[in-house]
Write a protein that holds these residues in place. Structure first.
Motif, short mmCIF file in Angstrom:
data_model
loop_
_atom_site.label_atom_id
_atom_site.label_comp_id
_atom_site.label_asym_id
_atom_site.label_seq_id
_atom_site.Cartn_x
_atom_site.Cartn_y
_atom_site.Cartn_z
N PHE A 58 0.98 -1.40 0.12
CA PHE A 58 -0.07 -0.05 0.45
C PHE A 58 0.72 0.64 0.21
O PHE A 58 0.69 1.98 -0.91
N LEU A 59 2.23 1.34 0.52
CA LEU A 59 2.47 2.42 1.00
C LEU A 59 3.74 2.45 -0.69
O LEU A 59 4.06 4.07 -0.04
N GLN A 60 4.21 1.89 -0.52
CA GLN A 60 4.47 1.99 -2.24
C GLN A 60 3.87 2.29 -3.50
O GLN A 60 4.22 2.13 -4.41
N SER A 61 2.35 2.52 -3.41
CA SER A 61 1.91 2.37 -4.05
C SER A 61 1.65 4.02 -4.57
O SER A 61 2.29 4.80 -4.62
N GLU A 62 0.65 4.36 -5.43
CA GLU A 62 1.28 5.60 -6.45
C GLU A 62 0.13 6.84 -5.15
O GLU A 62 -1.38 6.51 -5.00
N MET A 63 1.06 7.60 -3.98
CA MET A 63 0.39 8.15 -3.21
C MET A 63 1.63 9.25 -2.58
O MET A 63 2.63 8.97 -2.88
N ASP A 64 0.80 10.33 -2.50
CA ASP A 64 1.41 11.37 -2.23
C ASP A 64 0.85 11.71 -0.37
O ASP A 64 2.10 12.30 0.60
N ILE A 65 0.47 10.96 0.05
CA ILE A 65 -0.10 11.39 1.22
C ILE A 65 -0.96 10.42 1.97
O ILE A 65 -2.06 9.82 1.32
N VAL A 66 -0.43 10.16 3.24
CA VAL A 66 -1.86 8.68 3.15
C VAL A 66 -2.37 9.67 4.33
O VAL A 66 -2.47 10.39 5.28
N VAL A 67 -4.28 9.30 4.43
CA VAL A 67 -4.66 9.94 5.18
C VAL A 67 -5.17 8.00 6.15
O VAL A 67 -5.96 7.54 5.15
N GLU A 68 -5.61 8.66 7.80
CA GLU A 68 -5.89 7.64 8.47
C GLU A 68 -7.16 7.98 8.98
O GLU A 68 -7.42 8.81 9.22
N ALA A 69 -8.27 6.97 8.02
CA ALA A 69 -9.73 7.22 8.08
C ALA A 69 -10.33 5.47 8.58
O ALA A 69 -11.48 5.14 8.28
N ALA A 70 -9.24 5.38 10.05
CA ALA A 70 -10.08 3.66 10.86
C ALA A 70 -10.03 3.93 11.92
O ALA A 70 -11.85 4.38 12.46
N ASN A 71 -9.50 3.71 13.39
CA ASN A 71 -9.68 3.63 14.33
C ASN A 71 -8.76 4.08 15.25
O ASN A 71 -7.55 3.99 14.97
N VAL A 72 -8.62 3.75 16.88
CA VAL A 72 -7.94 4.65 17.54
C VAL A 72 -6.70 3.28 17.52
O VAL A 72 -5.36 3.98 17.29
N VAL A 82 3.38 4.13 8.36
CA VAL A 82 3.41 4.96 7.56
C VAL A 82 4.07 6.43 7.97
O VAL A 82 4.64 6.75 6.05
N ILE A 83 4.53 6.81 8.50
CA ILE A 83 5.71 7.91 8.88
C ILE A 83 6.21 8.01 8.62
O ILE A 83 7.35 8.95 8.05
N LYS A 84 7.35 7.01 8.41
CA LYS A 84 8.65 6.58 8.10
C LYS A 84 8.43 7.23 6.51
O LYS A 84 9.69 7.28 5.63
N LYS A 85 7.21 6.62 5.72
CA LYS A 85 6.88 6.67 4.29
C LYS A 85 6.77 7.44 3.82
O LYS A 85 6.86 8.45 2.51
N LYS A 86 5.63 7.88 4.45
CA LYS A 86 4.49 9.30 3.77
C LYS A 86 4.37 10.19 5.15
O LYS A 86 4.16 10.22 6.25
N ASP A 87 3.84 11.30 4.33
CA ASP A 87 3.04 12.71 5.21
C ASP A 87 1.89 11.74 5.12
O ASP A 87 1.99 10.60 4.77
N ALA A 88 0.95 11.82 6.78
CA ALA A 88 -0.11 11.47 6.72
C ALA A 88 -1.01 12.77 7.07
O ALA A 88 -0.75 13.92 7.92
N VAL A 89 -2.34 12.03 7.18
CA VAL A 89 -3.63 12.81 8.27
C VAL A 89 -3.13 12.07 9.39
O VAL A 89 -4.06 11.24 8.65
N LEU A 90 -3.79 12.54 10.32
CA LEU A 90 -5.11 11.13 11.06
C LEU A 90 -5.79 11.56 11.70
O LEU A 90 -5.83 12.58 12.32
N ILE A 91 -7.14 10.84 11.43
CA ILE A 91 -8.20 11.39 12.33
C ILE A 91 -8.64 11.08 13.37
O ILE A 91 -9.05 11.70 14.23
N SER A 92 -7.91 9.44 13.63
CA SER A 92 -8.03 9.06 15.00
C SER A 92 -7.02 9.44 15.99
O SER A 92 -6.13 9.12 16.09
#
Length: 258
Positions: A58-72, A82-92
């Protein structure tokens, strides 16, 4: 900007509809990490996305940023990788009530040159609190009132205080309901000193947050009355919109507030 999404619940579907359904947006969800690919298979054709069950793929796929939309719990498990590989947006954001995880993620973000974005969620006033905290903020308190059924299983006729304490303990007891207390804590005086009261109210269908703060700047009191998210009454609609707003503002050259 290509986006990778962790989770496929109500907020994830909101983002898919808003971003992948709007050809004018320079934002598009390309990849989704899920536990059960067969369960969410229809999303691939509906939104032109690829599903993954292996995190590294997943992290090696075509993306610039990861959005977490799961749970705590998912956030706690996945965020360091995730943060080792990409910028991220944390919802939880409640995951960051864990001081060790917060320290680990902060160190990893700095070491690998990535940014962790924390949306304001169901409240506002974070710019005020952060600016006030440059001086001295002496107290921050949050009173959250939600429909009784979203907080407790028992039937009640009158409003009932179901928690009173600090933000650190609040997120332990209500991990799906009180992320706002942790974002307040991070912007202000910490989870141990941020006071929280949670009220289960059988007479409301809204999520109501009242924030009070005092400090060298003076005093501030504000109340936000949120409509619950249509597909998940435990989540405020504004929380979903704040994530979308965070993504849309990233590439703007003129930014308001802060």
């Amino acid at each position: 900007m290509n986006i990778g999404l962790i989770g496929a619940g109500a907020i994830a579907n909101f983002l898919l509809e808003e971003l992948n359904g709007d050809e004018k947006e320079d934002l598009c969800i390309r990849s989704i990490f899920v536990r059960n690919k067969e369960k969410y298979r229809p999303l691939e054709s509906k939104y032109d996305v690829t599903l993954f069950t292996d995190l590294q793929s997943f992290l090696q796929s075509e993306m610039d940023i990861v959005v977490e939309a799961a749970n705590v719990e998912a956030a706690k498990t996945l965020l360091p990788a995730v943060i080792k590989k990409k910028d991220a947006v944390l919802i939880s954001i409640g995951a960051l009530a864990d001081a060790e995880l917060l320290a680990e993620v902060t160190e990893l973000a700095m070491r690998h040159g990535h940014t962790l974005h924390l949306p304001s969620g169901a409240i506002g006033g974070l710019d005020l609190l952060q600016n006030a905290n440059i001086g001295s903020v002496s107290s921050v308190s949050l009173t959250t009132r939600k429909p009784a059924g979203s907080l407790i299983a028992e039937d009640i006729d009158e409003a009932k205080v179901v928690f009173e304490g600090n933000a650190a303990d609040a997120i332990k007891q209500f991990p799906k309901n009180i992320n706002v207390s942790i974002i307040l804590s991070l912007a202000g005086i910490g989870a141990e000193r941020t006071k929280v009261k949670i009220v289960a109210d059988p007479h409301t269908d809204k999520n109501i947050h009242q924030v009070e703060m005092t400090g060298d700047f003076g005093e501030a009191v504000f109340t936000i009355t949120n409509n619950p998210f249509p597909d998940n009454p435990k989540t405020s609609y504004l929380a979903a919109m704040s994530i979308l707003g965070t993504l849309k503002r990233m590439n703007r050259k003129v930014r308001v507030g802060g």
